[in-house]
Motif scaffolding. Structure first.
Motif, PDB file in Angstrom:
ATOM      1  N   MET A   1       6.049  49.880 -31.416  1.00 20.81           N
ATOM      2  CA  MET A   1       5.556  48.980 -30.389  1.00 20.81           C
ATOM      3  C   MET A   1       4.285  49.570 -29.789  1.00 20.81           C
ATOM      4  O   MET A   1       4.288  50.691 -29.301  1.00 20.81           O
ATOM      5  N   SER A   2       3.203  48.856 -29.851  1.00 22.97           N
ATOM      6  CA  SER A   2       1.896  49.423 -29.561  1.00 22.97           C
ATOM      7  C   SER A   2       1.650  49.637 -28.078  1.00 22.97           C
ATOM      8  O   SER A   2       1.006  50.589 -27.688  1.00 22.97           O
ATOM      9  N   SER A   3       2.124  48.764 -27.220  1.00 25.81           N
ATOM     10  CA  SER A   3       1.852  48.872 -25.799  1.00 25.81           C
ATOM     11  C   SER A   3       3.158  48.780 -25.037  1.00 25.81           C
ATOM     12  O   SER A   3       3.875  47.783 -25.129  1.00 25.81           O
ATOM     13  N   THR A   4       3.483  49.819 -24.327  1.00 26.95           N
ATOM     14  CA  THR A   4       4.755  49.846 -23.609  1.00 26.95           C
ATOM     15  C   THR A   4       4.529  50.188 -22.150  1.00 26.95           C
ATOM     16  O   THR A   4       3.593  50.904 -21.793  1.00 26.95           O
ATOM     17  N   ARG A   5       5.421  49.687 -21.324  1.00 25.38           N
ATOM     18  CA  ARG A   5       5.387  49.990 -19.900  1.00 25.38           C
ATOM     19  C   ARG A   5       6.534  50.931 -19.561  1.00 25.38           C
ATOM     20  O   ARG A   5       7.639  50.797 -20.092  1.00 25.38           O
ATOM     21  N   HIS A   6       6.281  51.858 -18.655  1.00 20.10           N
ATOM     22  CA  HIS A   6       7.329  52.737 -18.162  1.00 20.10           C
ATOM     23  C   HIS A   6       7.796  52.183 -16.820  1.00 20.10           C
ATOM     24  O   HIS A   6       7.046  52.151 -15.849  1.00 20.10           O
ATOM     25  N   LEU A   7       9.044  51.701 -16.797  1.00 22.36           N
ATOM     26  CA  LEU A   7       9.657  51.186 -15.578  1.00 22.36           C
ATOM     27  C   LEU A   7      10.818  52.116 -15.248  1.00 22.36           C
ATOM     28  O   LEU A   7      11.919  51.968 -15.797  1.00 22.36           O
ATOM     29  N   PRO A   8      10.603  53.108 -14.383  1.00 23.43           N
ATOM     30  CA  PRO A   8      11.620  54.151 -14.175  1.00 23.43           C
ATOM     31  C   PRO A   8      13.005  53.611 -13.848  1.00 23.43           C
ATOM     32  O   PRO A   8      14.011  54.082 -14.375  1.00 23.43           O
ATOM     33  N   HIS A   9      13.063  52.606 -12.994  1.00 30.97           N
ATOM     34  CA  HIS A   9      14.343  52.072 -12.539  1.00 30.97           C
ATOM     35  C   HIS A   9      14.786  50.914 -13.422  1.00 30.97           C
ATOM     36  O   HIS A   9      14.017  49.972 -13.661  1.00 30.97           O
ATOM     37  N   ALA A  10      16.001  50.980 -13.934  1.00 30.59           N
ATOM     38  CA  ALA A  10      16.581  49.858 -14.678  1.00 30.59           C
ATOM     39  C   ALA A  10      17.255  48.935 -13.680  1.00 30.59           C
ATOM     40  O   ALA A  10      18.229  49.328 -13.028  1.00 30.59           O
ATOM     41  N   PRO A  11      16.768  47.717 -13.503  1.00 28.58           N
ATOM     42  CA  PRO A  11      17.277  46.860 -12.435  1.00 28.58           C
ATOM     43  C   PRO A  11      18.705  46.388 -12.689  1.00 28.58           C
ATOM     44  O   PRO A  11      19.172  46.329 -13.826  1.00 28.58           O
ATOM     45  N   THR A  12      19.368  46.059 -11.598  1.00 31.01           N
ATOM     46  CA  THR A  12      20.655  45.362 -11.647  1.00 31.01           C
ATOM     47  C   THR A  12      20.440  44.020 -10.986  1.00 31.01           C
ATOM     48  O   THR A  12      20.267  43.929  -9.767  1.00 31.01           O
ATOM     49  N   ASP A  13      20.391  42.961 -11.800  1.00 29.57           N
ATOM     50  CA  ASP A  13      20.166  41.631 -11.256  1.00 29.57           C
ATOM     51  C   ASP A  13      20.494  40.576 -12.305  1.00 29.57           C
ATOM     52  O   ASP A  13      20.843  40.893 -13.438  1.00 29.57           O
ATOM     53  N   THR A  45      13.782  47.079 -30.933  1.00 24.37           N
ATOM     54  CA  THR A  45      13.237  48.420 -30.804  1.00 24.37           C
ATOM     55  C   THR A  45      12.406  48.686 -32.063  1.00 24.37           C
ATOM     56  O   THR A  45      12.326  47.842 -32.956  1.00 24.37           O
ATOM     57  N   GLU A  46      11.809  49.865 -32.142  1.00 23.50           N
ATOM     58  CA  GLU A  46      11.034  50.183 -33.334  1.00 23.50           C
ATOM     59  C   GLU A  46      11.930  50.301 -34.561  1.00 23.50           C
ATOM     60  O   GLU A  46      11.497  50.062 -35.687  1.00 23.50           O
ATOM     61  N   ALA A  47      13.200  50.672 -34.363  1.00 25.74           N
ATOM     62  CA  ALA A  47      14.084  50.939 -35.488  1.00 25.74           C
ATOM     63  C   ALA A  47      14.905  49.735 -35.919  1.00 25.74           C
ATOM     64  O   ALA A  47      15.286  49.632 -37.082  1.00 25.74           O
ATOM     65  N   SER A  48      15.206  48.815 -35.002  1.00 22.95           N
ATOM     66  CA  SER A  48      16.126  47.723 -35.316  1.00 22.95           C
ATOM     67  C   SER A  48      15.888  46.533 -34.412  1.00 22.95           C
ATOM     68  O   SER A  48      15.188  46.621 -33.389  1.00 22.95           O
ATOM     69  N   ARG A  49      16.517  45.417 -34.824  1.00 28.61           N
ATOM     70  CA  ARG A  49      16.602  44.232 -33.972  1.00 28.61           C
ATOM     71  C   ARG A  49      18.072  43.863 -33.835  1.00 28.61           C
ATOM     72  O   ARG A  49      18.826  43.925 -34.794  1.00 28.61           O
ATOM     73  N   TRP A  50      18.446  43.489 -32.634  1.00 29.16           N
ATOM     74  CA  TRP A  50      19.806  43.043 -32.369  1.00 29.16           C
ATOM     75  C   TRP A  50      19.770  41.627 -31.810  1.00 29.16           C
ATOM     76  O   TRP A  50      18.825  41.255 -31.108  1.00 29.16           O
ATOM     77  N   ILE A  51      20.807  40.857 -32.099  1.00 27.98           N
ATOM     78  CA  ILE A  51      20.967  39.546 -31.486  1.00 27.98           C
ATOM     79  C   ILE A  51      22.241  39.606 -30.649  1.00 27.98           C
ATOM     80  O   ILE A  51      23.252  40.140 -31.098  1.00 27.98           O
ATOM     81  N   VAL A  52      22.162  39.098 -29.423  1.00 31.86           N
ATOM     82  CA  VAL A  52      23.256  39.273 -28.475  1.00 31.86           C
ATOM     83  C   VAL A  52      23.683  37.912 -27.944  1.00 31.86           C
ATOM     84  O   VAL A  52      23.123  37.410 -26.963  1.00 31.86           O
ATOM     85  N   PRO A  53      24.672  37.268 -28.573  1.00 30.28           N
ATOM     86  CA  PRO A  53      25.195  36.000 -28.055  1.00 30.28           C
ATOM     87  C   PRO A  53      26.084  36.249 -26.845  1.00 30.28           C
ATOM     88  O   PRO A  53      26.290  37.406 -26.426  1.00 30.28           O
ATOM     89  N   ALA A  54      26.649  35.185 -26.295  1.00 31.10           N
ATOM     90  CA  ALA A  54      27.349  35.282 -25.017  1.00 31.10           C
ATOM     91  C   ALA A  54      28.683  36.015 -25.077  1.00 31.10           C
ATOM     92  O   ALA A  54      29.281  36.248 -24.038  1.00 31.10           O
ATOM     93  N   HIS A  55      29.156  36.389 -26.249  1.00 32.20           N
ATOM     94  CA  HIS A  55      30.370  37.182 -26.340  1.00 32.20           C
ATOM     95  C   HIS A  55      30.054  38.650 -26.618  1.00 32.20           C
ATOM     96  O   HIS A  55      30.932  39.415 -26.989  1.00 32.20           O
ATOM     97  N   ARG A  56      28.787  39.010 -26.437  1.00 35.49           N
ATOM     98  CA  ARG A  56      28.347  40.371 -26.686  1.00 35.49           C
ATOM     99  C   ARG A  56      27.413  40.824 -25.558  1.00 35.49           C
ATOM    100  O   ARG A  56      26.775  40.016 -24.895  1.00 35.49           O
ATOM    101  N   PRO A 143      18.366  46.501 -39.190  1.00 29.03           N
ATOM    102  CA  PRO A 143      17.545  47.711 -39.166  1.00 29.03           C
ATOM    103  C   PRO A 143      16.197  47.454 -39.846  1.00 29.03           C
ATOM    104  O   PRO A 143      16.098  46.688 -40.802  1.00 29.03           O
ATOM    105  N   ALA A 144      15.180  48.111 -39.341  1.00 29.55           N
ATOM    106  CA  ALA A 144      13.844  47.975 -39.921  1.00 29.55           C
ATOM    107  C   ALA A 144      13.715  48.863 -41.151  1.00 29.55           C
ATOM    108  O   ALA A 144      14.202  49.997 -41.172  1.00 29.55           O
ATOM    109  N   ALA A 145      13.070  48.345 -42.187  1.00 33.26           N
ATOM    110  CA  ALA A 145      12.824  49.117 -43.410  1.00 33.26           C
ATOM    111  C   ALA A 145      11.557  49.944 -43.258  1.00 33.26           C
ATOM    112  O   ALA A 145      10.550  49.467 -42.744  1.00 33.26           O
TER     113      ALA A 145
END
Length: 257
Positions: A1-13, A45-56, A143-145
């Motif tokens: 991923m070429s451009s990333t932001r650092h957000l120290p706090h992981a929000p809860t919302d 992520t750089e290594a993989s992609r995940w799909i997250v439906p409503a039961h996950r 996973p990414a090849a």
């Protein structure tokens, strides 16, 4: 991923994401759980992609560069936890099964106001973490090849998941034998070719169901020989039929199955 932001706090919302809306690549100093009670969430992520439906839900460890994308109108719930609080001991992003109780806890905790009774929130979080610790890993992961020849094959299939050719035929297009590609799938992505193709087809199926496509159309677009074959693979992989998934409100209504 070429451009990333650092957000120290992981929000809860909790927040709403429009269909195809995304959150650009970023990382936190804290762990995070992401859960969509409606719609479908993809996490890259750089290594993989995940799909997250409503039961996950997906566990994203501190320091992991990741991005989100919504498919269908998505209600997203985010839970941030200190880096030292890791009830599952996971060091890589992992998709987890969400029980009915864990679902309600994630919805309630991420929607509640932090100004509410501190002791009540602490008790709720304790039960939530107990449920999270007991959650089983249930990924739909691509996973990414890394090998250029294998990446070319995966790109062909991602462009058309209904392509039913085997590795020998696909290898003719990328300059590799079927035997070499079989070995590369195991070495490069840690899956057999049939396992990877099934994950790809389920990933695409969840996206299309979230966009309101019918079960029959989705099965055809994703390369399943029959609707019943699609329903069977979906049920065995995700624990319910695509029709039940649609009726649960996780996706827009389509043809039941």
């Amino acid at each position: 991923m070429s451009s990333t932001r650092h957000l120290p706090h992981a929000p809860t919302d909790s927040r709403d994401l429009a269909a195809t809306a995304g959150v650009d690549a970023h990382w936190h100093d804290e762990n995070q759980v992401a859960y969509a009670s409606q719609g479908v969430l993809a996490v890259h992520t750089e290594a993989s992609r995940w799909i997250v439906p409503a039961h996950r839900a997906i566990w994203v460890p501190a320091g992991t560069v990741h991005s989100h994308r919504a498919y269908g109108e998505t209600r997203l719930h985010l839970l941030g936890l200190p880096a030292g609080r890791n009830p599952l001991g996971l060091v890589e992003p992992t998709v987890l099964a969400v029980s009915p109780l864990l679902r309600e806890l994630l919805i309630a905790y991420t929607a509640s106001d932090e100004s509410q009774d501190v002791r009540a929130r602490r008790r709720m979080l304790g039960v939530l973490l107990d449920q999270l610790a007991a959650a089983r890993e249930r990924p739909v992961r691509i996973p990414a090849a890394r090998d250029a020849r294998l990446a070319a094959v995966t790109a062909i299939l991602e462009a058309d998941p209904s392509d039913s050719r085997g590795l020998e035929a696909l290898g003719h297009e990328v300059g590799a034998s079927g035997r070499t590609l079989t070995r590369l799938f195991r070495q490069d992505v840690g899956m057999t070719f049939p396992q990877w193709r099934t994950q790809l087809r389920l990933y695409q199926a969840l996206r299309l169901l979230a966009e309101g496509r019918s079960v029959t159309a989705v099965g055809r677009c994703c390369g399943f020989a029959t609707t019943s074959a699609f329903i069977d693979v979906f049920r065995r992989s995700l624990g319910h039929t695509p029709g039940a998934y649609v009726r649960s409100g996780s996706a827009s209504p389509g043809v039941s199955g």
